[in-house]
Design a protein around this motif. Structure first.
Motif, PDB file in Angstrom:
ATOM      1  N   ALA A 232      39.512  81.550  60.206  1.00 47.88           N
ATOM      2  CA  ALA A 232      40.714  81.071  60.878  1.00 47.88           C
ATOM      3  C   ALA A 232      41.537  79.795  60.236  1.00 47.88           C
ATOM      4  O   ALA A 232      41.078  78.809  60.596  1.00 47.88           O
ATOM      5  CB  ALA A 232      40.625  81.087  62.302  1.00 47.88           C
ATOM      6  N   THR A 233      42.030  80.342  59.183  1.00 48.10           N
ATOM      7  CA  THR A 233      42.377  79.053  58.169  1.00 48.10           C
ATOM      8  C   THR A 233      43.762  78.497  58.467  1.00 48.10           C
ATOM      9  O   THR A 233      44.169  77.746  57.639  1.00 48.10           O
ATOM     10  CB  THR A 233      42.409  79.495  56.829  1.00 48.10           C
TER      11      THR A 233
ATOM     12  N   ALA B 181      43.907  80.630  64.260  1.00 47.52           N
ATOM     13  CA  ALA B 181      43.057  80.000  65.286  1.00 47.52           C
ATOM     14  C   ALA B 181      43.509  80.272  66.661  1.00 47.52           C
ATOM     15  O   ALA B 181      42.756  80.446  67.511  1.00 47.52           O
ATOM     16  CB  ALA B 181      43.124  78.469  64.964  1.00 47.52           C
ATOM     17  N   ALA B 182      44.898  80.319  66.967  1.00 45.52           N
ATOM     18  CA  ALA B 182      45.431  80.707  68.213  1.00 45.52           C
ATOM     19  C   ALA B 182      44.909  82.347  68.539  1.00 45.52           C
ATOM     20  O   ALA B 182      44.388  82.198  69.789  1.00 45.52           O
ATOM     21  CB  ALA B 182      46.922  80.798  68.162  1.00 45.52           C
ATOM     22  N   ALA B 183      44.988  83.163  67.838  1.00 44.57           N
ATOM     23  CA  ALA B 183      44.438  84.524  67.998  1.00 44.57           C
ATOM     24  C   ALA B 183      42.679  84.351  68.570  1.00 44.57           C
ATOM     25  O   ALA B 183      42.349  85.125  69.297  1.00 44.57           O
ATOM     26  CB  ALA B 183      44.548  85.253  66.853  1.00 44.57           C
ATOM     27  N   SER B 184      42.139  83.599  67.805  1.00 44.80           N
ATOM     28  CA  SER B 184      40.725  83.472  68.025  1.00 44.80           C
ATOM     29  C   SER B 184      40.494  82.710  69.496  1.00 44.80           C
ATOM     30  O   SER B 184      39.713  83.070  70.149  1.00 44.80           O
ATOM     31  CB  SER B 184      39.982  82.347  67.008  1.00 44.80           C
ATOM     32  N   LEU B 185      41.226  81.430  69.532  1.00 45.58           N
ATOM     33  CA  LEU B 185      41.132  80.951  70.773  1.00 45.58           C
ATOM     34  C   LEU B 185      41.434  81.718  72.004  1.00 45.58           C
ATOM     35  O   LEU B 185      40.797  81.593  73.285  1.00 45.58           O
ATOM     36  CB  LEU B 185      41.902  79.652  71.208  1.00 45.58           C
ATOM     37  N   ALA B 186      42.306  82.685  71.926  1.00 47.96           N
ATOM     38  CA  ALA B 186      42.857  83.484  72.874  1.00 47.96           C
ATOM     39  C   ALA B 186      41.882  84.709  73.382  1.00 47.96           C
ATOM     40  O   ALA B 186      41.878  85.050  74.486  1.00 47.96           O
ATOM     41  CB  ALA B 186      43.927  84.130  72.597  1.00 47.96           C
ATOM     42  N   ALA B 187      40.604  84.472  72.614  1.00 45.98           N
ATOM     43  CA  ALA B 187      39.646  85.387  73.186  1.00 45.98           C
ATOM     44  C   ALA B 187      38.831  85.090  74.019  1.00 45.98           C
ATOM     45  O   ALA B 187      37.838  86.043  74.479  1.00 45.98           O
ATOM     46  CB  ALA B 187      38.942  85.956  71.708  1.00 45.98           C
ATOM     47  N   PHE B 188      38.659  83.799  74.182  1.00 42.11           N
ATOM     48  CA  PHE B 188      37.524  83.212  75.126  1.00 42.11           C
ATOM     49  C   PHE B 188      38.188  82.330  76.107  1.00 42.11           C
ATOM     50  O   PHE B 188      39.277  81.583  75.895  1.00 42.11           O
ATOM     51  CB  PHE B 188      36.895  82.272  74.128  1.00 42.11           C
ATOM     52  N   GLU B 189      37.469  82.175  77.347  1.00 43.94           N
ATOM     53  CA  GLU B 189      37.883  81.627  78.552  1.00 43.94           C
ATOM     54  C   GLU B 189      37.896  79.970  78.581  1.00 43.94           C
ATOM     55  O   GLU B 189      38.730  79.330  78.630  1.00 43.94           O
ATOM     56  CB  GLU B 189      37.438  82.223  79.745  1.00 43.94           C
ATOM     57  N   HIS B 190      36.581  79.690  78.243  1.00 43.30           N
ATOM     58  CA  HIS B 190      36.283  78.316  78.182  1.00 43.30           C
ATOM     59  C   HIS B 190      35.711  77.997  76.509  1.00 43.30           C
ATOM     60  O   HIS B 190      34.671  78.518  76.299  1.00 43.30           O
ATOM     61  CB  HIS B 190      35.126  77.909  79.270  1.00 43.30           C
TER      62      HIS B 190
ATOM     63  N   VAL C  52      48.046  73.959  69.837  1.00 44.48           N
ATOM     64  CA  VAL C  52      47.176  72.952  70.794  1.00 44.48           C
ATOM     65  C   VAL C  52      47.920  73.343  72.232  1.00 44.48           C
ATOM     66  O   VAL C  52      46.910  73.307  73.394  1.00 44.48           O
ATOM     67  CB  VAL C  52      47.101  71.346  70.541  1.00 44.48           C
ATOM     68  N   ARG C  53      49.160  73.096  72.523  1.00 40.76           N
ATOM     69  CA  ARG C  53      49.801  73.375  73.849  1.00 40.76           C
ATOM     70  C   ARG C  53      49.295  74.823  74.388  1.00 40.76           C
ATOM     71  O   ARG C  53      48.804  74.784  75.531  1.00 40.76           O
ATOM     72  CB  ARG C  53      51.354  73.241  73.723  1.00 40.76           C
TER      73      ARG C  53
ATOM     74  N   VAL D 200      31.725  78.806  75.075  1.00 41.57           N
ATOM     75  CA  VAL D 200      31.602  79.142  73.723  1.00 41.57           C
ATOM     76  C   VAL D 200      32.033  78.030  72.906  1.00 41.57           C
ATOM     77  O   VAL D 200      32.967  77.268  73.021  1.00 41.57           O
ATOM     78  CB  VAL D 200      32.769  80.332  73.095  1.00 41.57           C
ATOM     79  N   VAL D 201      30.994  77.655  71.764  1.00 41.97           N
ATOM     80  CA  VAL D 201      31.430  76.550  70.767  1.00 41.97           C
ATOM     81  C   VAL D 201      32.189  77.598  69.633  1.00 41.97           C
ATOM     82  O   VAL D 201      31.510  78.465  69.005  1.00 41.97           O
ATOM     83  CB  VAL D 201      30.280  76.037  70.448  1.00 41.97           C
ATOM     84  N   LEU D 202      33.343  77.362  69.445  1.00 45.82           N
ATOM     85  CA  LEU D 202      34.218  78.099  68.513  1.00 45.82           C
ATOM     86  C   LEU D 202      34.549  77.379  67.170  1.00 45.82           C
ATOM     87  O   LEU D 202      35.496  76.392  67.307  1.00 45.82           O
ATOM     88  CB  LEU D 202      35.381  78.847  69.174  1.00 45.82           C
ATOM     89  N   LEU D 203      34.016  77.768  66.001  1.00 43.80           N
ATOM     90  CA  LEU D 203      34.426  77.149  64.876  1.00 43.80           C
ATOM     91  C   LEU D 203      35.707  78.084  64.485  1.00 43.80           C
ATOM     92  O   LEU D 203      35.719  79.164  64.138  1.00 43.80           O
ATOM     93  CB  LEU D 203      33.503  77.325  63.731  1.00 43.80           C
ATOM     94  N   ALA D 204      36.874  77.561  64.711  1.00 40.85           N
ATOM     95  CA  ALA D 204      38.274  78.175  64.252  1.00 40.85           C
ATOM     96  C   ALA D 204      39.175  77.018  63.871  1.00 40.85           C
ATOM     97  O   ALA D 204      39.841  76.535  64.675  1.00 40.85           O
ATOM     98  CB  ALA D 204      38.895  78.808  65.800  1.00 40.85           C
TER      99      ALA D 204
END
Length: 503
Positions: free
Chosen positions: A374-375, A380-389, A407-408, A467-471
């Motif tokens: 997610a460069t 990154a937005a698509a990746s973050l949207a896959a997880f709740e917390h 970020v928003r 989830v700790v997400l590297l995105a």
């Protein structure tokens, strides 16, 4: 330097170079760049009797793969010129009929500017590959571009094609140079081709069987000069398409690119959507991927292609963008005549590329996910949207991209943020504006132990079930050789933490 085709005998000869069996002998070509694709171009042209000068601005003293490619071409008899002094202009001691450029070379690179000023055509290696296809029965191309998801989609597509019993491969920007696939001694039935905006910029005469643009979001603006030029390059994927132009219903920019494209008569526009598909679309009904585009009775019925479970496979979660990728791949496969069962079997056989929402392990009830690929902010937005917390690990080289919208939109999901890399302050500023209550840790270290520090901070911010997400939303080259090395460092740090927690 002289030899400007486009008029006269040389220009006419270039027009006739439409297949590998054409007469390429004594064509005077400058190959710009000795990466993987540049090497393939120089080798193929030399083998067909062209007079090739291959140039690159690298320092051979550093050794490595480029030095080895230069050595091989030199042994073959190619005129190889490596060093910064060879890329500031066209060779002064020779004339040229054509320049073939590697995709990373920007249009404002001095040698390419000099070629344009001299009226010398510039082809990309994809254009060269198209013109070197077999004279009789060449493998059709199914082409894919988009800001994000290209590699996943093209490998899904190749898996579907192989499940249908076709000899198929994924090539282009995915890693295997398209020229190698085109010239393979055992010809392919069909080729799934990933195309970057750089490659499309330098392409002119491609006529794919079917094509797709997955999405368009600002990226590589430093290369293209503007968002408009970047989008225009992406839109070239649809030019001259024969059967189907596949677009993303949720991204209207892709449909506009289809509407603006000059395609072959009879070519259809086919949408894919995460919702219920309309006529001439693929979409999702309950947990089923459904096709209302390539069935005879599409006015009243749809074909069942696969389930969402088939798409998820071994992934740690079913992210919406993975479903979209599967639908786009299925649309291209169905355009080529792949039966529904092969679409399903291809998805089941698909193995994701590394560093794309990859499970990096679980420690003390917290899951760690590596999406180093997610460069850019869109990915990154698509990746973050896959997880709740999420405890988000972000930062690197933003390449001029804006992160406020990212970020928003993600603020309510964030348990905490750990920032790394050169442009982390820009993300920190956006967090202060849009997520002021989210705890943020700034990691300034750039040494080899930085990821251990990142994982330690993330673990303290996370709660069981998080989830700790590297995105990162950014490129990696400020700290790592590439996004793969960044993802590996993250996964290795997680493994060390898991080991220490068991002691």
């Amino acid at each position: 330097m002289s030899g400007a085709p486009g008029s006269g005998s040389v220009g006419g000869r270039l027009d006739g170079l439409t297949n590998g069996a054409a007469d390429w002998s004594d064509l005077r070509v400058v190959v710009a760049g000795l990466g993987v694709s540049g090497f393939a171009a120089a080798d193929a042209l030399h083998e067909r009797g062209a007079r090739v000068i291959a140039v690159d601005g690298a320092d051979l003293a550093t050794g490595g793969a480029l030095a080895e490619r230069a050595r091989i071409l030199d042994i073959l008899g190619v005129d190889v010129r490596v060093g910064p002094e060879h890329v500031g202009s066209l060779p002064a001691d020779a004339t040229a009929d054509l320049v073939v450029t590697s995709p990373g070379w920007r249009p404002d690179q001095p040698l390419l500017v000099a070629a344009a000023q001299a009226g010398i055509p510039v082809w990309g290696e994809v254009e060269l590959a198209w013109r070197m296809r077999a004279a009789v029965g060449p493998a059709p191309w199914l082409t894919i571009t988009g800001t994000n998801g290209k590699t996943t989609t093209v490998t899904m597509l190749a898996s579907m094609l192989r499940a249908a019993g076709l000899r198929a491969t994924a090539a282009g920007n995915v890693g295997t140079p398209i020229l190698e696939a085109v010239l393979h001694p055992e010809p392919y039935d069909v080729i799934a081709v990933e195309l970057s905006s750089f490659q499309l910029h330098w392409s002119q005469s491609l006529a794919p069987y079917a094509s797709a643009c997955l999405n368009v979001a600002p990226d590589h603006l430093d290369w293209h000069g503007s968002a408009e030029e970047y989008a225009r390059a992406k839109g070239k994927v649809y030019a001259n398409t024969r059967v189907a132009c596949v677009y993303n219903v949720e991204d209207p920019a892709t449909e506009r690119l289809v509407m603006d494209a000059e395609v072959q008569e009879g070519c259809r526009a086919v949408g894919f959507t995460l919702g219920t598909p309309g006529l001439s679309m693929l979409g999702v009904v309950d947990d089923i991927l459904a096709d209302r585009a390539f069935v005879e009775q599409r006015q009243t019925s749809a074909a069942e292609l696969a389930t969402l479970a088939d798409v998820q496979g071994s992934l740690p979660t079913l992210a919406p963008h993975q479903v979209a990728n599967a639908l786009a791949a299925a649309a291209l496969a169905r355009a080529y005549g792949v039966p529904p069962l092969a679409v399903r079997d291809g998805l089941r056989a698909f193995v994701p590329e590394p560093h794309r929402i990859a499970d990096a392990g679980e420690v003390d009830g917290v899951r760690y996910v590596d999406d180093s690929k997610a460069t850019n902010p869109h990915a990154a937005a698509a990746s973050l949207a896959a997880f709740e917390h999420v405890v988000w690990v972000a930062g690197g080289l933003l390449k001029g991209a804006e992160v406020d919208d990212l970020v928003r939109d993600a603020a309510t999901r964030l348990r905490g943020v750990v920032l790394i890399g050169a442009d982390r302050a820009q993300i920190a500023d956006a967090l202060a504006r849009h997520a002021p209550d989210v705890p943020v840790v700034d990691v300034s270290s750039t040494d080899t132990g930085a990821m251990d520090l990142v994982v330690a901070h993330a673990a303290r911010l996370a709660e069981p079930g998080d989830v700790v997400l590297l995105a990162p939303a950014a490129a990696s080259m400020d700290m790592f050789p590439n996004y793969g090395a960044r993802g590996d460092a993250f996964a290795e740090a997680v493994a060390r933490r898991a080991g220490s927690s068991r002691e």
